[in-house]
Design a protein around this motif. Structure first.
Motif, short mmCIF file in Angstrom:
data_model
loop_
_atom_site.label_atom_id
_atom_site.label_comp_id
_atom_site.label_asym_id
_atom_site.label_seq_id
_atom_site.Cartn_x
_atom_site.Cartn_y
_atom_site.Cartn_z
N ALA A 59 -6.57 -9.58 -1.78
CA ALA A 59 -5.30 -9.03 -1.28
C ALA A 59 -5.60 -7.68 -0.65
O ALA A 59 -6.53 -6.99 -1.06
N THR A 60 -4.84 -7.32 0.34
CA THR A 60 -5.04 -6.01 0.97
C THR A 60 -4.31 -4.94 0.18
O THR A 60 -3.40 -5.23 -0.62
N VAL A 61 -4.70 -3.69 0.43
CA VAL A 61 -4.00 -2.58 -0.20
C VAL A 61 -2.53 -2.59 0.19
O VAL A 61 -1.64 -2.32 -0.63
N GLY A 62 -2.26 -2.94 1.44
CA GLY A 62 -0.86 -3.02 1.87
C GLY A 62 -0.08 -4.03 1.07
O GLY A 62 1.08 -3.80 0.70
N ASP A 63 -0.70 -5.20 0.78
CA ASP A 63 -0.03 -6.22 -0.04
C ASP A 63 0.24 -5.69 -1.44
O ASP A 63 1.31 -5.94 -2.02
N LYS B 236 3.21 -3.36 -1.48
CA LYS B 236 4.47 -4.11 -1.42
C LYS B 236 4.81 -4.76 -2.76
O LYS B 236 5.98 -4.85 -3.14
N ALA B 237 3.76 -5.18 -3.48
CA ALA B 237 3.98 -5.85 -4.77
C ALA B 237 4.25 -4.86 -5.90
O ALA B 237 4.53 -5.28 -7.03
N GLY B 238 4.16 -3.58 -5.64
CA GLY B 238 4.40 -2.57 -6.68
C GLY B 238 3.24 -2.36 -7.61
O GLY B 238 3.39 -1.70 -8.64
N ALA B 239 2.05 -2.89 -7.25
CA ALA B 239 0.89 -2.71 -8.12
C ALA B 239 0.29 -1.32 -7.98
O ALA B 239 -0.44 -0.86 -8.85
N LEU B 240 0.58 -0.66 -6.87
CA LEU B 240 0.10 0.71 -6.68
C LEU B 240 0.99 1.41 -5.67
O LEU B 240 1.74 0.78 -4.93
N THR B 241 0.91 2.74 -5.67
CA THR B 241 1.60 3.55 -4.67
C THR B 241 0.55 4.27 -3.84
O THR B 241 -0.52 4.63 -4.34
N LEU B 242 0.85 4.45 -2.56
CA LEU B 242 -0.09 5.04 -1.61
C LEU B 242 0.51 6.32 -1.03
O LEU B 242 1.65 6.33 -0.56
N ARG B 243 -0.27 7.41 -1.08
CA ARG B 243 0.14 8.67 -0.47
C ARG B 243 -1.00 9.20 0.40
O ARG B 243 -2.17 9.14 -0.01
N ALA B 244 -0.64 9.73 1.55
CA ALA B 244 -1.64 10.25 2.48
C ALA B 244 -1.70 11.77 2.38
O ALA B 244 -0.67 12.44 2.33
#
Length: 661
Positions: A478-482, A485-493
């Protein structure tokens, strides 16, 4: 507290209240239908009602040995305001000692006043001082990004240095000044070290909440000690509340990198006897402020960033401090000694001239001490060896005025003529670089360490070489984007903060950039904590999204702000294992596949990075192998550096002759 008020608590807070791990709380939630339902937050970070949680824990026998303090703290945190919660804790401390006292702070809300009453009751039942210290510590931990505190070990070391360095006849009374006291760590350390009755504490803090907490702390200390205090809320540089007052010793951990410290309005201030501090040198204003308040022969110890020792703008003032004998010593501390933890801060030891020329020391040479070697290796974040550090620094300080006694290794007494050059650089490492050849015993010890490194490498190599892989088996990814979306992780830049210099009195955090990663991986700057869009906490995954520096790792240090092209991934621990995620992401092929161009300066599209889809228990197995691989890589680097050092030292010894074999 009113019945309609709901205090939210997280899974981590519930675990702390119950005295268990977070995994245990997650198990309770899955296994017991009666566990309170979520009232807010997200699926990743749910929140629950404190009242419902307390009732469930009591009904299920989970609060047998837990006191009321743990249940108090979430209610203080729910006040929302750092200032109000701090003032409420200070007011509760006063009420613990004087039950009939009225609340004297009109700025407290009705909710805060009710909480003060409840906290005072709990404190009287479970111990006033212990309850206050508990609440104070939780307040400091919660607001660590907005507050800069002095670790107790460093505070103790500073107190011992000041007491040892001051000149003059022994007196039964001691006056201490701390013009930027925070929550009183430095003053409390002096109170612990000064075992003679008659301590007067002069402390000032411009933030009202820490000032009130310092006052509360010393109310307890004064219960069984002869301690007099004058603790005020003011800006010491602009509006000195102790003007004309002299102290035996002064300790200070002032705010760093302030540009708005009062340069214009204080241009003609009489404290600047060594010169008007440049606008960019506020630390030198604090140095002269401390000196202006010392009695003859009095000593001051101040924590400063290392750049103050060498910046061109401050060389004239540094020269004056040296020529007059006011700057007696500089100590370079190991990283992790105080905030910001990634920086090797310095202690400047100052002393006012004695009132009698006969009492002056025989030498005005400056003592420069490099104590950076006392950084403890093998820890997740920079942590000094406090015992070794304290013993070494105090041993060096004992030689300060003893011309007949040589300082220990890595400390040197430098003549003023060698310091008063065009740079007036007082950085200890510039003068204490080891030049002596290692002894036979030291060489033998280094060979033993190198042998242990090789043994460890062999163990890792044997374990890793035994791993087997199934050929041709398709793997689901699965991609990080997926995963986002699934709530498995949050992404901050990460981003460049709007202010390159932290505003006045702001708490700071280390600031990591791609350039730092390409150099040595150590953050080279600090920024205001509130200005950062992405601050990595322990356990977060950090990804460098540029091909020439592409990597991913689990952050294990202090909170660190991330710059451009660095990304923070915060996992849901019920769905992803952080080390497994980092191991999958940092695979070189993964980075090449997600790269936006072919050049080494291209960006990596973080959302396109691939992650194996495995159940959590199998992720743990992969994570262990990824960790072992990273340790193997780090051990290779250390072994290479150690081996090159041995080659250099052995070459010098061989070239000098005297071979016995």
């Amino acid at each position: 507290m009113s019945a309609h008020d709901v205090v939210p608590v997280s899974l981590a807070e519930i675990a702390r209240i119950a005295g268990v791990g977070r995994a245990a709380v997650s198990n309770w939630r899955r296994r017991h239908d009666s566990f309170p339902t979520r009232i807010g937050g997200t699926d990743v970070s749910p929140q629950f009602s404190l009242a419902e949680v307390e009732k469930w824990l009591r009904d299920n026998g989970k609060l047998k040995d837990i006191g009321g303090r743990e249940l108090l703290w979430p209610r203080f945190e729910a006040l929302g305001s750092r200032n109000e919660s701090g003032l409420a804790i200070a007011e509760a401390a006063r009420r613990m000692r004087s039950p009939k006292a009225r609340v004297t702070r009109p700025e407290l809300s009705a909710q805060a006043r009710d909480l003060v009453t409840e906290a005072a009751r709990v404190g009287r039942e479970e111990g006033p001082r212990e309850t206050f210290e508990f609440l104070l510590q939780r307040w400091l931990e919660t607001h660590v990004r907005q507050l800069s505190t002095t670790p107790p070990q460093l505070a103790t070391l500073m107190a011992r240095i000041a007491l040892a360095v001051r000149l003059g006849p022994a007196r039964d009374e001691l006056t201490l000044l701390d013009p930027a006291c925070g929550t009183g760590h430095l003053a409390a350390a002096v109170a612990e070290e000064w075992d003679t009755p008659g301590l007067e504490v002069l402390a000032c803090e411009r933030d009202p909440a820490p000032a009130a907490l310092t006052a509360g702390r010393f109310e307890f200390l004064a219960e069984d000690r002869d301690i007099r205090t004058r603790i005020t809320t003011a800006d010491s540089l602009r509006d000195d509340p102790f003007r004309g007052t002299k102290a035996d010793i002064a300790l200070c951990n002032p705010p760093f990198n302030e540009r708005d410290w009062g340069y214009e309005e204080l241009a003609t201030d009489q404290r600047w006897t060594h010169g008007l501090p440049p606008r960019t040198e506020p630390e030198l204003a604090w140095v002269q402020h401390l000196l202006s308040h010392l009695k003859p022969g009095g000593a001051a110890v101040v924590v400063l960033p290392p750049a103050v020792a060498s910046r061109k703008a401050g060389r004239r003032i540094r020269g004056s401090l040296l020529r007059t004998g006011a700057l007696r010593a500089v100590v370079s501390l190991p990283p992790g000694s105080a905030q910001p933890h990634s920086v090797s801060l310095q202690l400047w030891i100052l002393r006012a001239a004695p009132d009698s020329p006969a009492a002056a020391p025989p030498s005005q040479d400056a003592l420069l001490v490099d104590a950076t070697r006392f950084a403890r290796s093998g820890t997740r974040e920079p942590t000094p060896d406090w015992d070794g550090l304290g013993s070494f620094v105090l041993t060096a300080m004992a030689t300060l005025d003893r011309v007949d006694q040589e300082p220990p290794e890595n400390a040197v007494r430098v003549p003023l003529l060698d310091l008063l050059d065009d740079e007036v650089d007082v950085t200890p490492g510039r003068y204490t670089a080891a030049t002596a050849e290692p002894s036979q015993e030291e060489l033998a010890g280094r060979w033993d360490e190198f042998g242990a490194l090789l043994t460890g490498l062999a163990d890792h190599a044997q374990r890793l070489s035994a791993l087997g892989f199934e050929a041709g088996t398709p793997q689901t990814t699965a991609t990080v984007g997926d995963l986002v979306k699934a709530g498995a992780l949050t992404l901050r830049a990460g981003q460049q903060p709007p202010e390159p210099v932290a505003p006045a009195h702001a708490a700071v955090v280390p600031f990591l950039t791609v350039a730092d990663l390409l150099h040595d991986g150590t953050p080279s700057a600090v920024v205001a904590a509130g200005s950062a869009t992405a601050v990595a906490e322990e356990g977060d995954v950090v990804v460098a999204g540029v091909t020439r520096a592409f990597r991913a790792w689990v952050h294990e240090g202090p909170p660190t702000a991330l710059g451009p092209q660095l990304y923070l991934l915060r996992v849901d621990t019920e769905k992803l294992e952080a080390h497994f995620l980092a191991g999958c992401l940092c695979a070189p092929a993964n980075g090449r596949q997600a790269g936006t161009h072919a050049s080494s300066s291209s960006r990596v599209d973080i959302r396109r990075l691939q992650v194996l889809q495995l159940p959590l228990e199998k992720q743990a197995v992969y994570a262990e192998m990824f960790r072992r691989l990273r340790v193997f890589e780090e051990s290779l680097t250390v072994a290479g550096r150690s081996g090159r050092g041995l080659v250099s030292e052995m070459s010098d010894r061989l070239a000098a002759g005297g071979l016995t074999v």
